[in-house]
Structure formats: C-alpha cells, structure tokens
Design a protein around this motif. Structure first.
Motif, PDB file in Angstrom:
ATOM      1  N   GLY A 118       0.819  -1.205   0.000  1.00 50.35           N
ATOM      2  CA  GLY A 118       0.000   0.000   0.000  1.00 50.35           C
ATOM      3  C   GLY A 118       0.853   1.254   0.000  1.00 50.35           C
ATOM      4  N   ARG A 119       1.956   1.208   0.728  1.00 58.75           N
ATOM      5  CA  ARG A 119       2.872   2.357   0.762  1.00 58.75           C
ATOM      6  C   ARG A 119       3.411   2.655  -0.630  1.00 58.75           C
ATOM      7  NH1 ARG A 119       8.935   2.395   2.837  1.00 58.75           N
ATOM      8  NH2 ARG A 119       9.404   4.537   2.251  1.00 58.75           N
ATOM      9  N   ALA A 120       3.807   1.618  -1.362  1.00 56.45           N
ATOM     10  CA  ALA A 120       4.341   1.817  -2.712  1.00 56.45           C
ATOM     11  C   ALA A 120       3.293   2.432  -3.622  1.00 56.45           C
ATOM     12  CB  ALA A 120       4.824   0.496  -3.298  1.00 56.45           C
ATOM     13  N   LYS A 121       2.067   1.975  -3.515  1.00 53.39           N
ATOM     14  CA  LYS A 121       0.989   2.529  -4.349  1.00 53.39           C
ATOM     15  C   LYS A 121       0.795   4.013  -4.053  1.00 53.39           C
ATOM     16  CE  LYS A 121      -1.365  -1.886  -4.704  1.00 53.39           C
ATOM     17  NZ  LYS A 121      -2.487  -2.699  -4.270  1.00 53.39           N
ATOM     18  N   ARG A 122       0.831   4.375  -2.781  1.00 47.31           N
ATOM     19  CA  ARG A 122       0.691   5.784  -2.407  1.00 47.31           C
ATOM     20  C   ARG A 122       1.876   6.606  -2.921  1.00 47.31           C
ATOM     21  NH1 ARG A 122      -0.855   3.132   2.222  1.00 47.31           N
ATOM     22  NH2 ARG A 122       1.153   3.539   3.246  1.00 47.31           N
ATOM     23  N   GLU A 123       3.069   6.041  -2.826  1.00 50.93           N
ATOM     24  CA  GLU A 123       4.255   6.770  -3.280  1.00 50.93           C
ATOM     25  C   GLU A 123       4.268   6.932  -4.799  1.00 50.93           C
ATOM     26  OE1 GLU A 123       7.917   6.652  -1.532  1.00 50.93           O
ATOM     27  OE2 GLU A 123       7.189   6.127   0.453  1.00 50.93           O
ATOM     28  N   ILE A 124       3.813   5.911  -5.523  1.00 49.63           N
ATOM     29  CA  ILE A 124       3.720   6.034  -6.983  1.00 49.63           C
ATOM     30  C   ILE A 124       2.709   7.107  -7.355  1.00 49.63           C
ATOM     31  CG2 ILE A 124       2.880   4.877  -9.067  1.00 49.63           C
ATOM     32  CD1 ILE A 124       4.257   2.327  -8.018  1.00 49.63           C
ATOM     33  N   GLU A 125       1.578   7.123  -6.684  1.00 48.05           N
ATOM     34  CA  GLU A 125       0.564   8.142  -6.966  1.00 48.05           C
ATOM     35  C   GLU A 125       1.103   9.538  -6.674  1.00 48.05           C
ATOM     36  OE1 GLU A 125      -2.656   9.889  -8.435  1.00 48.05           O
ATOM     37  OE2 GLU A 125      -2.217   7.752  -8.563  1.00 48.05           O
ATOM     38  N   ALA A 126       1.795   9.697  -5.562  1.00 45.01           N
ATOM     39  CA  ALA A 126       2.376  11.000  -5.227  1.00 45.01           C
ATOM     40  C   ALA A 126       3.418  11.407  -6.264  1.00 45.01           C
ATOM     41  CB  ALA A 126       2.996  10.962  -3.826  1.00 45.01           C
ATOM     42  N   ARG A 127       4.211  10.454  -6.731  1.00 42.30           N
ATOM     43  CA  ARG A 127       5.215  10.749  -7.758  1.00 42.30           C
ATOM     44  C   ARG A 127       4.547  11.185  -9.053  1.00 42.30           C
ATOM     45  NH1 ARG A 127      10.898  11.226  -8.683  1.00 42.30           N
ATOM     46  NH2 ARG A 127      11.090  11.066 -10.919  1.00 42.30           N
ATOM     47  N   ARG A 128       3.465  10.500  -9.436  1.00 42.09           N
ATOM     48  CA  ARG A 128       2.749  10.860 -10.668  1.00 42.09           C
ATOM     49  C   ARG A 128       2.160  12.261 -10.561  1.00 42.09           C
ATOM     50  NH1 ARG A 128      -0.870   6.121 -12.927  1.00 42.09           N
ATOM     51  NH2 ARG A 128      -0.744   7.420 -14.764  1.00 42.09           N
ATOM     52  N   GLU A 129       1.622  12.596  -9.418  1.00 42.67           N
ATOM     53  CA  GLU A 129       1.084  13.946  -9.224  1.00 42.67           C
ATOM     54  C   GLU A 129       2.198  14.981  -9.330  1.00 42.67           C
ATOM     55  OE1 GLU A 129      -1.156  14.141  -5.596  1.00 42.67           O
ATOM     56  OE2 GLU A 129      -2.488  12.516  -6.219  1.00 42.67           O
ATOM     57  N   TRP A 130       3.340  14.692  -8.739  1.00 40.10           N
ATOM     58  CA  TRP A 130       4.486  15.602  -8.796  1.00 40.10           C
ATOM     59  C   TRP A 130       4.949  15.772 -10.240  1.00 40.10           C
ATOM     60  CZ3 TRP A 130       9.708  14.780 -10.076  1.00 40.10           C
ATOM     61  CH2 TRP A 130      10.578  15.811  -9.731  1.00 40.10           C
ATOM     62  N   GLU A 131       5.080  14.653 -10.976  1.00 42.73           N
ATOM     63  CA  GLU A 131       5.500  14.725 -12.379  1.00 42.73           C
ATOM     64  C   GLU A 131       4.487  15.497 -13.215  1.00 42.73           C
ATOM     65  OE1 GLU A 131       5.884  10.603 -13.366  1.00 42.73           O
ATOM     66  OE2 GLU A 131       7.971  10.515 -12.724  1.00 42.73           O
ATOM     67  N   ASN A 132       3.210  15.227 -13.013  1.00 40.00           N
ATOM     68  CA  ASN A 132       2.168  15.898 -13.786  1.00 40.00           C
ATOM     69  C   ASN A 132       2.169  17.403 -13.563  1.00 40.00           C
ATOM     70  OD1 ASN A 132       1.258  13.565 -15.020  1.00 40.00           O
ATOM     71  ND2 ASN A 132      -0.343  13.201 -13.500  1.00 40.00           N
ATOM     72  N   GLY A 133       2.577  17.832 -12.385  1.00 38.27           N
ATOM     73  CA  GLY A 133       2.681  19.258 -12.123  1.00 38.27           C
ATOM     74  C   GLY A 133       3.664  19.946 -13.058  1.00 38.27           C
ATOM     75  N   TYR A 134       4.638  19.195 -13.529  1.00 38.34           N
ATOM     76  CA  TYR A 134       5.621  19.734 -14.460  1.00 38.34           C
ATOM     77  C   TYR A 134       5.258  19.429 -15.900  1.00 38.34           C
ATOM     78  CZ  TYR A 134       8.470  20.676 -10.422  1.00 38.34           C
ATOM     79  OH  TYR A 134       8.921  21.171  -9.237  1.00 38.34           O
ATOM     80  N   LEU A 135       4.715  18.278 -16.147  1.00 33.76           N
ATOM     81  CA  LEU A 135       4.416  17.866 -17.517  1.00 33.76           C
ATOM     82  C   LEU A 135       3.191  18.559 -18.091  1.00 33.76           C
ATOM     83  CD1 LEU A 135       5.176  14.064 -17.252  1.00 33.76           C
ATOM     84  CD2 LEU A 135       6.619  15.867 -18.208  1.00 33.76           C
ATOM     85  N   GLU A 136       2.302  19.019 -17.242  1.00 34.33           N
ATOM     86  CA  GLU A 136       1.108  19.715 -17.735  1.00 34.33           C
ATOM     87  C   GLU A 136       1.378  21.177 -18.077  1.00 34.33           C
ATOM     88  OE1 GLU A 136      -1.758  19.022 -14.683  1.00 34.33           O
ATOM     89  OE2 GLU A 136      -2.119  16.967 -15.325  1.00 34.33           O
ATOM     90  N   ASP A 137       2.559  21.625 -17.776  1.00 35.35           N
ATOM     91  CA  ASP A 137       2.958  22.981 -18.100  1.00 35.35           C
ATOM     92  C   ASP A 137       2.929  23.173 -19.617  1.00 35.35           C
ATOM     93  OD1 ASP A 137       4.386  25.356 -18.646  1.00 35.35           O
ATOM     94  OD2 ASP A 137       5.577  25.109 -16.828  1.00 35.35           O
ATOM     95  N   ASP A 138       2.273  24.230 -20.076  1.00 37.88           N
ATOM     96  CA  ASP A 138       2.130  24.485 -21.509  1.00 37.88           C
ATOM     97  C   ASP A 138       3.471  24.609 -22.234  1.00 37.88           C
ATOM     98  OD1 ASP A 138      -0.605  24.399 -21.362  1.00 37.88           O
ATOM     99  OD2 ASP A 138      -0.826  26.552 -21.115  1.00 37.88           O
ATOM    100  N   ARG A 139       4.507  24.915 -21.507  1.00 36.31           N
ATOM    101  CA  ARG A 139       5.811  25.042 -22.145  1.00 36.31           C
ATOM    102  C   ARG A 139       6.382  23.683 -22.559  1.00 36.31           C
ATOM    103  NH1 ARG A 139       8.920  27.741 -17.589  1.00 36.31           N
ATOM    104  NH2 ARG A 139       7.407  26.528 -16.478  1.00 36.31           N
ATOM    105  N   LEU A 140       5.938  22.627 -21.912  1.00 40.31           N
ATOM    106  CA  LEU A 140       6.488  21.303 -22.202  1.00 40.31           C
ATOM    107  C   LEU A 140       5.622  20.498 -23.163  1.00 40.31           C
ATOM    108  CD1 LEU A 140       7.645  20.242 -18.642  1.00 40.31           C
ATOM    109  CD2 LEU A 140       9.025  21.118 -20.513  1.00 40.31           C
ATOM    110  N   ILE A 141       4.330  20.556 -22.952  1.00 36.97           N
ATOM    111  CA  ILE A 141       3.407  19.769 -23.782  1.00 36.97           C
ATOM    112  C   ILE A 141       2.394  20.734 -24.421  1.00 36.97           C
ATOM    113  CG2 ILE A 141       1.689  17.928 -23.807  1.00 36.97           C
ATOM    114  CD1 ILE A 141       3.113  16.741 -21.372  1.00 36.97           C
ATOM    115  N   PRO A 142       2.447  20.870 -25.741  1.00 37.32           N
ATOM    116  CA  PRO A 142       1.524  21.801 -26.395  1.00 37.32           C
ATOM    117  C   PRO A 142       0.077  21.352 -26.315  1.00 37.32           C
ATOM    118  CG  PRO A 142       3.043  20.797 -27.985  1.00 37.32           C
ATOM    119  CD  PRO A 142       3.362  20.243 -26.632  1.00 37.32           C
TER     120      PRO A 142
END
Length: 96
Positions: A72-96
């Motif tokens: 369960g800890r790993a699942k939570r950590e993966i989800e937190a990592r995905r949220e952190w990554e998405n905060g950067y990847l959703e930036d209009d400068r990176l993905i049109p």
C-alpha cells in the motif's frame, strides 16, 4: 520515493503493471525497455532493497520462483510521484 534510484522506481512501475510479476517477467520487461540484458546481479539486489524498504512483498509461487506485489505504501508513493511529475508535464511550455 526520492531515496530510490531510477532503476528501483522503474522496478516498482513494472511490478505494478504486470499480471504475473515474477523475476523472469520483470527481466523480460527491462530487456525490452533498456534494449540490453539486465543481469540477475542487478535485478535481485534492487528487488531486495525494495523489500527492505517495505515497497514490495515477495511470495513463493514454487521452489524456484517468487512473485512480487506492491505494498500500500508503494501505491501511495507512486501516486504521489505521478502527481508531482504531472505538475511539471502539464505545463504548456512542455506539452503543447
């Protein structure tokens, strides 16, 4: 998750994504992705590290094969990592 190597993070993702995550299946996934053989001397010590960090669990399926699953800890950590990554990847400068 921040204390893991990139390879260890990849291991978590592969274990999460396989229907039957045993050592050979994990190796096959890495061989395809990395386009080179992943040696047992690299794979199993890193799986052991994830076990020690309580991010995966291991169970014997027969005398020679172990299967792995996320905690369960790993699942939570993966989800937190995905949220952190998405905060950067959703930036209009990176993905049109």
């Amino acid at each position: 998750m921040d204390e893991l190597t990139g390879f260890q993070r990849d291991l978590l993702y592969v274990v999460a994504g396989l229907d039957d995550p045993h050592g050979l299946a994990v190796t096959d996934e890495f061989d395809e992705y990395y386009e080179r053989d992943i040696q047992h001397g690299r794979l199993y010590p890193n799986l052991d590290t994830l076990l020690e960090k309580a991010l995966i669990e291991k169970r014997a399926t027969d005398r020679r094969t172990n299967a792995y699953s996320l905690t369960g800890r790993a699942k939570r950590e993966i989800e937190a990592r995905r949220e952190w990554e998405n905060g950067y990847l959703e930036d209009d400068r990176l993905i049109p």
